[in-house]
Design an enzyme around this catalytic site. Structure first.
Site, PDB file in Angstrom:
ATOM      1  N   LYS A 192       0.895  -1.245  -0.085  1.00 56.67           N
ATOM      2  CA  LYS A 192       0.218  -0.061  -0.074  1.00 56.67           C
ATOM      3  C   LYS A 192       0.814   1.173   0.108  1.00 56.67           C
ATOM      4  O   LYS A 192       1.378   1.693   1.113  1.00 56.67           O
ATOM      5  CB  LYS A 192      -0.853  -0.123   1.134  1.00 56.67           C
ATOM      6  CG  LYS A 192      -2.106   0.863   1.057  1.00 56.67           C
ATOM      7  CD  LYS A 192      -3.042   0.184   0.072  1.00 56.67           C
ATOM      8  CE  LYS A 192      -4.627   0.928   0.113  1.00 56.67           C
ATOM      9  NZ  LYS A 192      -5.332   0.547  -0.861  1.00 56.67           N
ATOM     10  N   SER A 391      -8.521  -0.566  -5.137  1.00 51.62           N
ATOM     11  CA  SER A 391      -8.897  -0.254  -3.392  1.00 51.62           C
ATOM     12  C   SER A 391     -10.414  -0.353  -3.173  1.00 51.62           C
ATOM     13  O   SER A 391     -11.255  -1.215  -3.496  1.00 51.62           O
ATOM     14  CB  SER A 391      -8.233   0.898  -3.053  1.00 51.62           C
ATOM     15  OG  SER A 391      -8.015   0.544  -1.664  1.00 51.62           O
TER      16      SER A 391
END
Length: 597
Positions: A192, A391
């Site tokens: 991430k 996401s």
């Protein structure tokens, strides 16, 4: 006075007689000349093309080509779907004899959208009608679309500017250190990377490897499509730099000759020479002394006037664009569109078009729940992913019965992060100190002091819990094990081709394929699409930008001196970065490649 009166009366009478005779002769001449029945459709797009459908109170254009005017950036966004529909209508219009792509003012469009337009241009060509592209210069986006033409014309002083793709971003760690701002990062997912610009000065090796792979795949695909369109090999389209420099020197820097020799274009010449060539193909319009053509915008108005489609809609298209936030205007629109779809008895299926890097956990979950209500009505949902559905965008996509993506769609990024910036060091350096009493460590926290360990632990627990829920949701939706999804998750981004191999999507395709799949699942013979549109008006624009919080007014003032992207990350000016306005709402699901185009 009497003389003046008579003079002006006589002058007016003579003027009217002369004008009337001239008008009569013009009408007679016009009648004697055969009217122009056929003309070229000139696709002269101004501004950018985005995958949205607009109702715009400023332009007053209607359903066939609707344009959103960005009041603040002076940009024009043209609807991708409207342009595609116009090309398909022109294909069967006997008065349209061809297309001229005048792309000089096209400013932005993503790769999946370019491919979709390219597909419709191929359909047009296969109908037997020619396509020509004209331009002073072609940048990479313009040339990609132009490559679908029968012939490409280039001004003799122009060039074809093919350079390659790049993804760059600013890194702020050194500046934040100098400003003595403490950035506290909470995340679940080792890949991430959206938080990296705040804690590093350069791209991490592992993220560099992923981004380089994505960029290389997109670039390879770009060259392959252009080369196939032009019937040349990729090395001829984009040679190595050494060979390109050698050839450019041979032509004394004349880039148009270089492009012609490389077969990137078919004809070079002056504007008048190209104009004469088009006149010889399409005929002359005496009213303009130019080749017979109609602008795509004027043609759109003609189509909208003649559009009398009274068919009952049976497929709803709901579009989710940009960052998903809890902003009432955008979120309520999406939720209302979903509710209207399952309450409307005539709607048998929904195509959910997603082009989003992610956003707020709360907002994405609210959308996901509303889509579950749609499932309860036994109405199938087909998801089509545009340029990106990563996401939080992928979180929403898991509600679909079937997921389709472009091979270059950015997806995955299954992970969660949060950022809390505090300014205790900055204030201490300036001689400002905070002190007082509180009933608990939780109540004692503010951005003007160090985060208590209890709050850090609480936030990290919630981040991990949201990640667990995310992975579990994907595992159930894709019928995979938690362990497998966790392995390909961790915030890792994938292109559509890899997402298909990993089982994150069902097939590769475009928007047309999504409509076909919806028809198949809902047993619809002929689709009649209901487009849910963004309602852009002055009041909405103003309200969506109003911030009543005094702190945000202060921060908006700082934008005069500091980059907006830095302020967004540091001061939490966007919902998805400010954790403590509403802790349930503000955990971020933004993709690590939010700016990749």
């Amino acid at each position: 006075m009497n003389f003046i009166r008579r003079f002006f009366i006589n002058f007016l009478i003579v003027f009217l007689i002369v004008a009337g005779v001239k008008i009569w002769f013009n009408i007679k001449a016009h009648r004697n000349n055969s009217p122009i029945q056929k003309q070229a459709l000139k696709i002269d797009i101004q501004g950018s093309i985005s995958d949205n459908v607009y109702i715009n109170d400023f332009s007053k254009n209607n359903d066939k080509l609707l344009i959103e005017h960005d009041l603040f950036n002076h940009n024009i966004n043209n609807s991708l779907f409207s342009i595609v529909e116009i090309i398909r209508q022109a294909k069967i219009d006997n008065n349209i004899s061809g297309i001229v792509l005048d792309l000089n003012n096209l400013t932005n469009i993503d790769q999946p959208s370019m491919e979709y337009i390219g597909k419709t241009l191929i359909e047009f060509r296969n109908s037997g009608k020619p396509i020509y592209a004209i331009g002073y210069n072609y940048n990479q986006l313009q040339y990609f679309i132009a490559s679908f033409s029968n012939k490409i014309f280039l001004d003799s002083t122009g060039s074809v500017d093919i350079k390659g793709f790049a993804f760059k971003q600013m890194y702020w760690k050194s500046l934040l250190d100098k400003l003595k701002i403490t950035v506290n990062i909470f995340k679940a997912g080792i890949y991430k990377s959206a938080v990296e610009p705040l804690v590093l000065n350069t791209e991490s090796p592992i993220v560099r490897h992923i981004n380089q792979h994505i960029i290389d795949q997109s670039w390879t695909d770009y060259l392959k499509i252009i080369s196939n369109n032009r019937n040349i090999n990729p090395e001829q389209t984009f040679p190595n730099i050494s060979d390109a420099l050698t050839e450019l020197k041979r032509f004394h820097g004349k880039e148009s000759k270089y492009a012609l020799q490389r077969r990137l274009v078919d004809i070079t010449g002056s504007k008048q020479q190209i104009e004469n060539k088009l006149i010889s193909i399409f005929g002359m319009d005496p009213s303009t002394n130019s080749y017979a053509n109609i602008s795509v915008y004027d043609y759109a108005k003609q189509l909208s006037k003649s559009n009398n489609n009274n068919n009952i809609h049976n497929i709803a298209v709901i579009i989710i664009n940009n960052i998903i936030t809890t902003d009432k205007i955008s979120l309520n629109r999406i939720l209302n569109d979903i509710r209207n779809s399952y309450l409307n008895p005539y709607i048998k299926a929904v195509v959910l078009y997603i082009n989003s890097p992610g956003g707020s956990v709360l907002a994405t979950e609210l959308i996901h729940r509303e889509l579950a209500n749609l499932h309860a009505k036994n109405k199938p949902i087909v998801v089509y992913m545009g340029n990106q559905a990563a996401s939080g965008g992928y979180w929403v996509a898991t509600a679909g019965d079937y997921i389709i993506a472009n091979k270059n769609t950015i997806t995955g990024s299954i992970g969660v992060f949060g950022i809390i910036s505090t300014f205790e060091k900055s204030l201490n350096y300036l001689g400002i100190h905070e002190d007082g009493v509180a009933s608990s460590p939780l109540a004692n926290f503010s951005i003007k002091s160090k985060i208590p360990s209890e709050i850090k632990n609480m936030v990290q627990i919630k981040i991990k819990n949201n990640y667990f829920n995310f992975v579990n949701l994907v595992a159930k939706s894709r019928k995979r094990s938690f362990r497998y999804i966790n392995l390909i998750g961790q915030g890792h981004i994938w292109n559509g081709l890899e997402a298909k191999k990993n089982g994150l999507i069902d097939s590769l395709g475009d928007f047309d394929d999504a409509i076909k799949k919806a028809c198949e699942l809902a047993k619809i013979k002929t689709p009649h699409i209901l487009w849910y549109k963004s309602n852009i008006n002055l009041l909405n624009v103003l309200l969506s930008n109003v911030k009543v919080d005094f702190n945000l007014v202060f921060l908006n003032t700082l934008q005069t001196f500091l980059p907006s992207t830095l302020l967004e990350f540091i001061f939490g000016m966007k919902d998805q970065t400010n954790l403590f306005n509403d802790p349930k709402d503000q955990y971020a699901l933004c993709s690590s490649c939010v700016n990749v185009k």
